[in-house]
Design a protein around this motif. Structure first.
Motif, PDB file in Angstrom:
ATOM      1  N   HIS A  30      -7.793  -2.534 -79.965  1.00 35.64           N
ATOM      2  CA  HIS A  30      -8.532  -3.353 -79.011  1.00 35.64           C
ATOM      3  C   HIS A  30      -7.669  -4.493 -78.478  1.00 35.64           C
ATOM      4  N   ASP A 307     -19.764  -2.913 -84.400  1.00 34.80           N
ATOM      5  CA  ASP A 307     -18.304  -2.764 -84.298  1.00 34.80           C
ATOM      6  C   ASP A 307     -17.834  -3.272 -82.932  1.00 34.80           C
ATOM      7  N   THR A 310     -14.490  -1.882 -81.230  1.00 35.16           N
ATOM      8  CA  THR A 310     -14.566  -0.659 -80.432  1.00 35.16           C
ATOM      9  C   THR A 310     -15.066  -0.961 -79.023  1.00 35.16           C
ATOM     10  N   ALA A 417     -13.829   5.406 -85.139  1.00 38.91           N
ATOM     11  CA  ALA A 417     -14.159   4.031 -85.527  1.00 38.91           C
ATOM     12  C   ALA A 417     -15.119   4.014 -86.717  1.00 38.91           C
ATOM     13  N   LYS A 421     -14.195   2.343 -90.290  1.00 39.48           N
ATOM     14  CA  LYS A 421     -15.044   1.289 -90.839  1.00 39.48           C
ATOM     15  C   LYS A 421     -15.502   1.623 -92.262  1.00 39.48           C
TER      16      LYS A 421
END
Length: 455
Positions: A30, A307, A310, A417, A421
């Motif tokens: 990111h 999240d 993401t 993702a 996680k």
């Protein structure tokens, strides 16, 4: 000095630079996309083009404050330009819903119930989840399907002590494949269908047939890749009687019923949104608000678990791809097809299919599909070839090509993702090792089916 001429080169360089940094995984993805997105805004739009209008179009903030963003009888290709805030809000809403379901014990209950049904065999779970992923993605957005199934897969993996990565990889691929079968299954199909006037049944009877044939081959492929590894975990199964009862997972019955109802409502809204004209942005926001209201005092906990990395990754990615759109790079690439095909329908189909698949593996398939629509319409008129043949070719290329890399489609980003996680990171190397061959397999099957049926 005319710096505007350097804008396409700068946009292309920044995209390639971003892509390399994401693959190497030296920095958080990111951070990479946001930094490259900022560079596009400053260097490409500001220094080279001197066009803050292009920057404003790419940021696309104004779209949020229009009626069509929340309620629209039509979905035009232009709506996908720049940052697709509808996708961002939809993913965020689904994340909040999934966190609410998890906190109510829904996934724990479901995984225990499902594990008991298949007698705690990882290989049976593997097969069932591949097929379930494809079927659900025909009617529900693949993002929602992967958020839901990946969460259940992680729960099952922790219970039965198997590696969830193979199952999640297969789920992601099958979700993208299932989405190609219907008009509402994948965003490019929505754009193609609405722009060219094709219906839900048109997609089912054309791309649906190709997807069905491909699914059989894909299930066999992933079984050959992972079945042996998953079978090893079954040898360490403890006594079935030692596993907890599914009802033990329900800690709050009222919250459990509420979360089940909200999930069912989300499914109904997604399946019927073509008739209700409620956009995915409205559905995602409404479901998120409903989840937070039902959560009461735990609402802030749900928001903290979202999240956000993401979501920020998507924002940066949309800006960088917006640079390619505004500078005409995607149009240049698409326009070359007319010259390369030289009037041959066989060659035209092959070029559109493989180019769409390749491009969708490295850029978001939504803007590419939108860019290609006027190209295939022009090709159909100028070369006297059936528009439908080119439409189904474009659909399969964009939908399946996105499965090849972790950033090729939204479901890929969300699925990897969820795994990361939960403590199961999926590297680019591992993802591409299994999904690139599967993508090549399906694209080849698609080309053969199109040649046999339409050419």
């Amino acid at each position: 000095m005319n710096l505007a001429a350097f804008a396409p080169w700068a946009a292309g360089f920044l995209f390639v630079f971003m892509f390399i940094l994401v693959i190497t995984e030296k920095f958080e993805r990111h951070v990479v996309t946001l930094a490259c997105g900022a560079a596009v805004l400053v260097i490409v739009f500001g220094i080279c083009m001197h066009s803050w209008q292009a920057a404003w179009r790419t940021l696309n903030i104004q779209s949020i404050f229009t009626l069509d963003f929340w309620y629209s009888a039509t979905e035009s290709a232009e709506s996908s330009s720049g940052i697709n805030w509808a996708t961002i809000l939809f993913i965020a809403g689904m994340m909040i819903m999934v966190e609410g379901m998890a906190s109510a014990g829904f996934f724990r209950w479901l995984c225990l119930r499902f594990a008991k049904l298949v007698k705690y065999r990882a290989t049976r779970i593997f097969l069932a989840f591949m097929i379930m992923s494809a079927i659900l993605a025909m009617f529900i957005d693949s993002i929602t399907v992967i958020l839901f199934l990946a969460a259940v897969t992680v729960e099952l993996a922790q219970l039965l002590k198997f590696d969830p990565v193979p199952v999640i990889l297969a789920e992601i691929f099958c979700a993208n494949l299932g989405g190609s079968a219907t008009m509402c299954g994948d965003p490019p199909n929505i754009i193609i269908g609405t722009a060219l006037g094709y219906s839900f049944s048109d997609f089912v009877s054309n791309t649906g047939v190709i997807a069905g044939i491909s699914l059989v081959c894909v299930v066999i492929y992933f079984w050959l890749c992972f079945a042996k590894k998953l079978k090893k975990s079954e040898t360490y199964l403890e006594s079935i009687e030692s596993f907890p009862d599914p009802h033990e997972a329900i800690l709050d019955r009222a919250r459990f019923i509420q979360s089940t109802f909200i999930f069912g409502l989300a499914v109904v809204l997604l399946v019927s949104h073509a008739n209700t004209h409620l956009t995915v942005a409205f559905i995602g926001t409404f479901i998120a608000l409903l989840t937070l209201v039902c959560a009461g005092g735990q609402a802030m906990d749900l928001l903290r678990k979202v999240d956000y990395r993401t979501l920020l990754f998507f924002v940066g990615l949309f800006v960088v791809v917006g640079g390619l759109e505004e500078t005409g790079v995607l149009e240049i690439v698409a326009g070359l097809i007319a010259d390369w095909s030289n009037g041959s329908l066989y060659l035209m189909v092959a070029i559109i299919l493989w180019l769409s698949a390749l491009a969708s593996a490295v850029v978001d398939n939504i803007p590419f599909a939108a860019t290609m629509i006027p190209i295939i319409r022009t090709l159909a008129q100028s070369q006297s070839v059936p528009l439908a043949t080119l439409a189904w070719t474009l659909s399969m290329g964009t939908d399946i090509g996105g499965s090849a890399t972790p950033i090729g489609a939204s479901a890929n980003v969300v699925g990897t993702a969820v795994a990361m996680k939960a403590g199961y990171p999926i590297s680019w190397g591992k993802y591409c090792k299994y999904c690139v061959p599967a993508t090549l397999l399906v694209v080849t099957i698609s080309m053969i089916c199109i040649f046999v049926r339409y050419v």
